[in-house]
Design a protein around this motif. Sequence first.
Motif, PDB file in Angstrom:
ATOM      1  N   LYS B 101       0.840  -1.193   0.000  1.00 42.48           N
ATOM      2  CA  LYS B 101       0.000   0.000   0.000  1.00 42.48           C
ATOM      3  C   LYS B 101       0.876   1.245   0.000  1.00 42.48           C
ATOM      4  O   LYS B 101       2.046   1.188   0.371  1.00 42.48           O
ATOM      5  N   ASP B 102       0.285   2.368  -0.398  1.00 42.30           N
ATOM      6  CA  ASP B 102       1.031   3.620  -0.466  1.00 42.30           C
ATOM      7  C   ASP B 102       1.738   3.927   0.848  1.00 42.30           C
ATOM      8  O   ASP B 102       2.904   4.302   0.869  1.00 42.30           O
ATOM      9  N   GLU B 103       0.984   3.750   1.959  1.00 39.02           N
ATOM     10  CA  GLU B 103       1.605   4.132   3.237  1.00 39.02           C
ATOM     11  C   GLU B 103       2.748   3.193   3.617  1.00 39.02           C
ATOM     12  O   GLU B 103       3.720   3.605   4.235  1.00 39.02           O
ATOM     13  N   GLU B 104       2.636   1.926   3.197  1.00 39.32           N
ATOM     14  CA  GLU B 104       3.734   1.001   3.496  1.00 39.32           C
ATOM     15  C   GLU B 104       4.983   1.385   2.712  1.00 39.32           C
ATOM     16  O   GLU B 104       6.105   1.266   3.201  1.00 39.32           O
ATOM     17  N   ILE B 105       4.771   1.842   1.454  1.00 40.94           N
ATOM     18  CA  ILE B 105       5.919   2.254   0.652  1.00 40.94           C
ATOM     19  C   ILE B 105       6.493   3.554   1.199  1.00 40.94           C
ATOM     20  O   ILE B 105       7.705   3.755   1.229  1.00 40.94           O
ATOM     21  N   ALA B 106       5.607   4.438   1.684  1.00 36.94           N
ATOM     22  CA  ALA B 106       6.067   5.711   2.231  1.00 36.94           C
ATOM     23  C   ALA B 106       6.965   5.495   3.453  1.00 36.94           C
ATOM     24  O   ALA B 106       7.905   6.255   3.682  1.00 36.94           O
ATOM     25  N   GLU B 107       6.679   4.453   4.236  1.00 37.65           N
ATOM     26  CA  GLU B 107       7.533   4.171   5.406  1.00 37.65           C
ATOM     27  C   GLU B 107       8.951   3.828   4.977  1.00 37.65           C
ATOM     28  O   GLU B 107       9.901   4.047   5.722  1.00 37.65           O
ATOM     29  N   ASP B 108       9.055   3.252   3.773  1.00 37.20           N
ATOM     30  CA  ASP B 108      10.356   3.029   3.151  1.00 37.20           C
ATOM     31  C   ASP B 108      11.306   2.251   4.047  1.00 37.20           C
ATOM     32  O   ASP B 108      12.447   2.647   4.259  1.00 37.20           O
ATOM     33  N   GLY B 116      15.149   4.776   0.195  1.00 34.87           N
ATOM     34  CA  GLY B 116      14.760   5.858  -0.695  1.00 34.87           C
ATOM     35  C   GLY B 116      14.699   5.491  -2.159  1.00 34.87           C
ATOM     36  O   GLY B 116      14.415   6.347  -2.997  1.00 34.87           O
ATOM     37  N   GLY B 118      12.839   2.811  -3.474  1.00 34.05           N
ATOM     38  CA  GLY B 118      11.577   2.215  -3.896  1.00 34.05           C
ATOM     39  C   GLY B 118      11.708   0.758  -4.288  1.00 34.05           C
ATOM     40  O   GLY B 118      12.769   0.149  -4.183  1.00 34.05           O
ATOM     41  N   GLY B 280       1.123   7.469  -8.841  1.00 32.41           N
ATOM     42  CA  GLY B 280       2.103   8.000  -7.902  1.00 32.41           C
ATOM     43  C   GLY B 280       3.129   6.987  -7.454  1.00 32.41           C
ATOM     44  O   GLY B 280       3.731   7.144  -6.390  1.00 32.41           O
ATOM     45  N   ARG B 281       3.315   5.931  -8.251  1.00 35.09           N
ATOM     46  CA  ARG B 281       4.312   4.943  -7.864  1.00 35.09           C
ATOM     47  C   ARG B 281       5.597   5.152  -8.670  1.00 35.09           C
ATOM     48  O   ARG B 281       5.619   5.857  -9.677  1.00 35.09           O
TER      49      ARG B 281
END
Lengths: 315, 363
Positions: B101-108, B116, B118, B280-281
């Motif tokens: 999910k977006d938020e999981e990727i944002a946690e990076d 950083g 991706g 946005g990926r």
Amino acid sequence: MSTETVQSIPKPKLRPGDRIFSGSALSAGTLILIALAAIAAFLIIQSIPAITTPAEDITILRGTDFFSYAFPLVFGTLWAAVIALVLATPLAIGIALFISHYAPRRVAAGLGYIIDLLAAVPSVVFGLWGGNVLAPAVQPAYSWLEKNLSWIPLFEGPASGTGRTILTAGVVLAVMILPIITAICREVFLQTPVLHEEAALALGATRWEMIRVAVLPFGRAGIISGAMLGLGRALGETMAVAMVLSASGAVTFNLISSQNPSTIAANIALSFPEAYGLNVNVLIATGLMLFVITLLVNMLARFIINRRKDFSGAN
Amino acid sequence: MNITRASGFAAIIAAGAIVLSGCAANEPTGEAPDETTSTLEGTLVGAGASSQQSAQEAWVAGFQSANPGVTVEYDPIGSGGGRDTFIAGGSQFAGSDRAFKDEEIAEDAFGACVPGTGIVEIPAYISPIAVVFNLEGIDTLNMDAATIAGIFAGQITNWNDPAIAATNEGVELPDLPITAVHRSDESGTTENFVDYLAAAAPEVWTYEVSGDWPVDGGEAAAQTSGVVDAVANGTGTIGYVDASRSAEFGTVAVQVGDEFIPFSPEAAAAIVDASPLVEGRGEGDLAIELDRTPDSAAYPIVLVSYLIACNEYAESDSVELVKAYLSYIISEEGQQVAAEAAGSAPISNDLFEKASAAIEAIK
């Protein structure tokens, strides 16, 4: 024997064989306790997070708390085991009596051997048989029960279209626990003092009356402990139930519908492959509940046996 | 007495020898056929979706025979476990029935990756789910999403229901109760089937989307084989199974737009092309928003499982291995062995192009 000879006997000499045997017996006894304690410790330690974590954080609970998740499973476990026991115990007593008191000796030996063979069938095979052979075969019977006896809550329906109900699972479990109950009953019935039996016959009892007044009272404790061993197996049986039962999590006494409570062991087997994180702890916590239930059942059985022992005529 | 004892010992020793030699026979012999020029060496560890298990086994076998120096391990612990392992850095790639999910990727916080940079997500395993039924003499039925949802929600309970008859003119439907069979274990098949119902028939299917069957009711069976057996042995049964297991049953053609689309590998692969990428990926992230109600003739009930890797690996040893393995998976050969082993639908050329570009960019 004179007193001098008695005194002249030296202290019993401990031979190496004695020491080795008592040592190995002691370590065997200790080992089983250690294994049990280790399992109990594992279950308790792993269960704690499942109960202390807020329920919203655990996906498998789907919004309810742990005990509302576990209750249908506990109910299903007990219900399936009770059905199995109710079906299997009278049958096992009958088979055991036939082998010990009715059948010609040669037939009896062969029959006993065949019953023992049932115990060697893997539970997966029972599961396959229950799901693919027994369930379709009894499905018409369920439809009939629904049509004619639906005023009894047990047969309320709607009848399952596949026959994979808790009654079918109970029948499969009954077949699985039959060998152990039969074997114990048979051994106990064979131990009945011949004097008791002959005394009963001499008083004019028929064979059935002899069994009723001599064999069954003598064997009562044995019947109960056999049934409890069977119950233990039924409570813990996993694969056969998982493969046969159509589980929906409903708490119901209805025997013939598709809505059935699952059992603890079957639920663990079905949910574990995709479980991770706290979900695993929840499943282990249900395992702990099964552990406690089995312990309670066995303690109850011991209690009943001890209470009845004085009246059984065994002493 | 002594003789029997001695022979007992001899028997134990002999048995031990047999056991040990049995072990030895399983050791790799180290003389792999020297037909390839592959110089790759090392171990590649992945974990994740059990839905990919058969396909992964086929890929691992194919890849290792082409690259004898490489060992690929795929642990089918489930999608959630696979994602957690990948985040923790315990694996170099993950298999998952959903994208991050977006938020999981944002946690990076991907353990094996350079922070950083991706991740790469490729929908490389497309498995059609067939809605199968057991009615004598009927091979195919047309249904719209609302009818399927009504059946599985327990609202349509008889095969001669007008809702089914409306889309099946000329088919003689029996007066028989419907038994809808679902999975009793948690599975990606259930999650995707339910997701389809929720997207295509939201007015009927008001339950949550979950890998656990969300409705109280219906018949439950364990694993794909259990559902297949229950449908085969019951009367008037309907269920959803991996399409590779649908051959012996009647199947439902699903309404898309004005057409009824029967299941086929091509139609299933088409749904991935018809679906837009998640916005946005990163460059290599081919996560898609599955469009369950496409405009074109695509089969909407599919399970799409992702292969997830880093864009940039912290340990450079992994790079060549991951690239080679993923390239093999999306290749025509890789997709073909998966289709044979697991009944998956080979990806389209369009997706292949995008995926190879994403894999090329891994460093």
